[in-house]
Design a protein around this motif. Structure first.
Motif, short mmCIF file in Angstrom:
data_model
loop_
_atom_site.label_atom_id
_atom_site.label_comp_id
_atom_site.label_asym_id
_atom_site.label_seq_id
_atom_site.Cartn_x
_atom_site.Cartn_y
_atom_site.Cartn_z
N LYS A 1 57.99 -71.17 -1.06
CA LYS A 1 57.76 -70.53 0.24
C LYS A 1 57.23 -71.57 1.24
CE LYS A 1 56.91 -65.73 -1.18
NZ LYS A 1 55.91 -64.63 -1.17
N ALA A 2 56.40 -72.48 0.74
CA ALA A 2 55.84 -73.51 1.62
C ALA A 2 56.95 -74.38 2.20
CB ALA A 2 54.84 -74.37 0.86
N ILE A 3 57.88 -74.80 1.34
CA ILE A 3 58.99 -75.64 1.82
C ILE A 3 59.83 -74.88 2.83
CG2 ILE A 3 61.14 -76.77 1.15
CD1 ILE A 3 59.75 -77.60 -1.43
N GLU A 4 60.11 -73.62 2.53
CA GLU A 4 60.89 -72.80 3.46
C GLU A 4 60.17 -72.68 4.80
OE1 GLU A 4 61.43 -69.12 1.45
OE2 GLU A 4 62.88 -69.91 -0.01
N GLU B 1 51.25 -74.32 16.02
CA GLU B 1 50.16 -74.45 15.06
C GLU B 1 50.05 -73.23 14.16
OE1 GLU B 1 46.44 -76.52 16.37
OE2 GLU B 1 47.32 -76.16 18.35
N ILE B 2 50.26 -72.05 14.75
CA ILE B 2 50.22 -70.82 13.95
C ILE B 2 51.31 -70.86 12.88
CG2 ILE B 2 50.53 -68.32 14.02
CD1 ILE B 2 49.40 -68.43 16.90
N SER B 3 52.50 -71.25 13.27
CA SER B 3 53.61 -71.35 12.33
C SER B 3 53.32 -72.39 11.25
CB SER B 3 54.89 -71.72 13.08
OG SER B 3 55.96 -71.93 12.18
N PHE B 4 52.76 -73.51 11.68
CA PHE B 4 52.45 -74.59 10.76
C PHE B 4 51.41 -74.13 9.73
CE2 PHE B 4 49.96 -78.30 9.52
CZ PHE B 4 50.93 -79.24 9.22
N GLU B 5 50.37 -73.44 10.21
CA GLU B 5 49.30 -73.01 9.31
C GLU B 5 49.78 -71.99 8.28
OE1 GLU B 5 46.23 -73.97 8.65
OE2 GLU B 5 46.60 -75.63 10.01
N LYS B 6 50.76 -71.17 8.65
CA LYS B 6 51.32 -70.23 7.68
C LYS B 6 51.95 -70.99 6.51
CE LYS B 6 52.26 -66.39 10.86
NZ LYS B 6 53.32 -65.58 11.55
N ALA B 7 52.64 -72.08 6.85
CA ALA B 7 53.26 -72.90 5.80
C ALA B 7 52.19 -73.57 4.94
CB ALA B 7 54.16 -73.95 6.43
N VAL B 8 51.13 -74.06 5.59
CA VAL B 8 50.04 -74.69 4.85
C VAL B 8 49.38 -73.70 3.90
CG1 VAL B 8 47.74 -75.74 5.07
CG2 VAL B 8 49.58 -76.47 6.58
N ARG C 1 53.30 -84.25 10.28
CA ARG C 1 52.51 -83.62 9.22
C ARG C 1 53.37 -82.67 8.38
NH1 ARG C 1 46.41 -83.68 10.80
NH2 ARG C 1 46.47 -85.56 12.08
N ALA C 2 54.22 -81.95 9.05
CA ALA C 2 55.12 -81.04 8.32
C ALA C 2 56.04 -81.83 7.40
CB ALA C 2 55.92 -80.20 9.31
N LYS C 3 56.59 -82.92 7.91
CA LYS C 3 57.48 -83.75 7.09
C LYS C 3 56.75 -84.26 5.85
CE LYS C 3 61.54 -84.25 9.19
NZ LYS C 3 62.85 -84.08 8.52
N PHE C 4 55.57 -84.82 6.06
CA PHE C 4 54.81 -85.35 4.92
C PHE C 4 54.47 -84.25 3.92
CE2 PHE C 4 51.02 -86.63 2.62
CZ PHE C 4 51.35 -87.91 2.22
N ASN C 5 54.07 -83.09 4.43
CA ASN C 5 53.72 -81.98 3.54
C ASN C 5 54.90 -81.53 2.70
OD1 ASN C 5 51.13 -82.06 4.51
ND2 ASN C 5 51.26 -80.15 5.66
N ILE C 6 56.09 -81.52 3.30
CA ILE C 6 57.28 -81.16 2.53
C ILE C 6 57.45 -82.13 1.37
CG2 ILE C 6 59.81 -81.10 2.58
CD1 ILE C 6 59.62 -79.96 5.41
N GLY C 7 57.26 -83.42 1.65
CA GLY C 7 57.38 -84.41 0.58
C GLY C 7 56.39 -84.17 -0.54
N LEU D 1 56.89 -79.86 -7.18
CA LEU D 1 57.99 -79.16 -7.83
C LEU D 1 58.86 -80.10 -8.68
CD1 LEU D 1 59.10 -76.88 -4.85
CD2 LEU D 1 58.05 -76.11 -7.00
N SER D 2 58.45 -81.36 -8.78
CA SER D 2 59.19 -82.39 -9.53
C SER D 2 60.59 -82.62 -8.95
CB SER D 2 59.29 -82.01 -11.02
OG SER D 2 58.01 -81.93 -11.60
#
Length: 281
Positions: free
Chosen positions: A44-47, A27-34, A64-70, A76-77
């Motif tokens: 940076k978010a995608i990375e 969750e900590i790792s996930f929230e950093k991306a969020v 959730r991570a997969k959807f967020n990447i999309g 980013l078009s």
């Protein structure tokens, strides 16, 4: 118990307490991306989301991570890459009824949301057959679910406008009009402004301004009052119920005057103030 929260576009999660730190590393790792995504640091978010997936491939936050990447790819078009992500979600075993978290939504609805994103992408690409396929999925197969009638009404309008956009692209304005007529009047549950915009475009494709004026004025003359709260008109051969909600909108500058109206006078005011009809009186 871990709680989850989804924003309007991005899935997030609340961190667990320090006592649960060992089980909350994902969750900590996930929230950093969020956080990167919220700050519009999209690359940076995608990375970060990709790193999260590599490090925690079995995390309950994976969908959730997969959807967020999309979603970030869309920002980013990078739509061709987003297509791959959302298609993967549609082919996954992700749980549509996973708890959304908070009070905004009940369910995650990964596939419903992904199908909607894919339909929008293919509209942008003007690949209407593919857009049609995804409209069918979010309309019929992966339906939107919500405890609130307002949100269900908003989704009904979204579905109708999606079909109407498709019909316009296929040069079938009469079908677009038919889809949108049920949302001609604001019922106070959800905004119908998008439906009215596309309806007007559809009418202009099929009729001249003079013809629309005749149709509107014929509809106004067909006004029938059932009681103090109910009335209807016949427009383009369809009987349509009128709602007086728009008269009592606090943003309406004529609010105080509208409060004094009753009977036929009230429903005539509804028609006179209608965003579409008022252009053709």
């Amino acid at each position: 118990m871990k709680k989850l929260l989804i924003t309007i576009t991005l899935f997030s999660s609340f961190l667990t307490s320090s006592q649960e730190m060992e089980t909350a590393e994902d969750e900590i790792s996930f929230e950093k991306a969020v956080t990167h995504a919220y700050r519009e640091e999209n690359k940076k978010a995608i990375e970060s989301f990709t790193s999260f997936l590599n490090q925690y491939p079995d995390s309950f936050l994976k969908p959730r991570a997969k959807f967020n990447i999309g979603i970030v790819l869309r920002k980013l078009s990078r739509n061709d890459e987003a297509i791959l992500i959302f298609s993967e979600i549609l082919n996954s075993d992700y749980n549509e009824k996973e708890s959304y978290g908070g009070i905004i939504e009940q369910y995650a609805l990964y596939k419903n949301r992904s199908a909607k994103e894919l339909a929008e992408i293919y509209f942008e690409k003007k690949e209407y057959k593919k857009a049609s396929d995804y409209i069918y999925l979010f309309d019929k197969k992966y339906k939107y679910l919500h405890f609130c009638g307002n949100e269900m009404r908003a989704d009904d309008i979204y579905i109708a406008t999606s079909y109407a956009k498709l019909f316009l692209a296929q040069n079938k304005p009469e079908k677009a009009i038919s889809k949108l007529l049920p949302y001609l009047f604001d019922d106070g549950l959800a905004s119908n402004s998008k439906a009215l915009d596309i309806l007007e475009e559809s009418l202009n494709m099929k009729y001249s301004n003079q013809e629309i004026k005749v149709l509107v004025n014929t509809a106004v003359k067909s006004l029938k009052i059932k009681n103090e709260d109910e009335a209807n008109i016949t427009f383009l051969g369809k009987k349509i119920m009128l709602f007086d909600y728009q008269l009592y909108n606090p943003r309406n500058p004529n609010l105080n005057a509208n409060l004094e109206l009753s009977g036929r006078e009230k429903f005539e005011a509804v028609l006179a103030s209608h965003p579409l009809f008022s252009k053709y009186f």
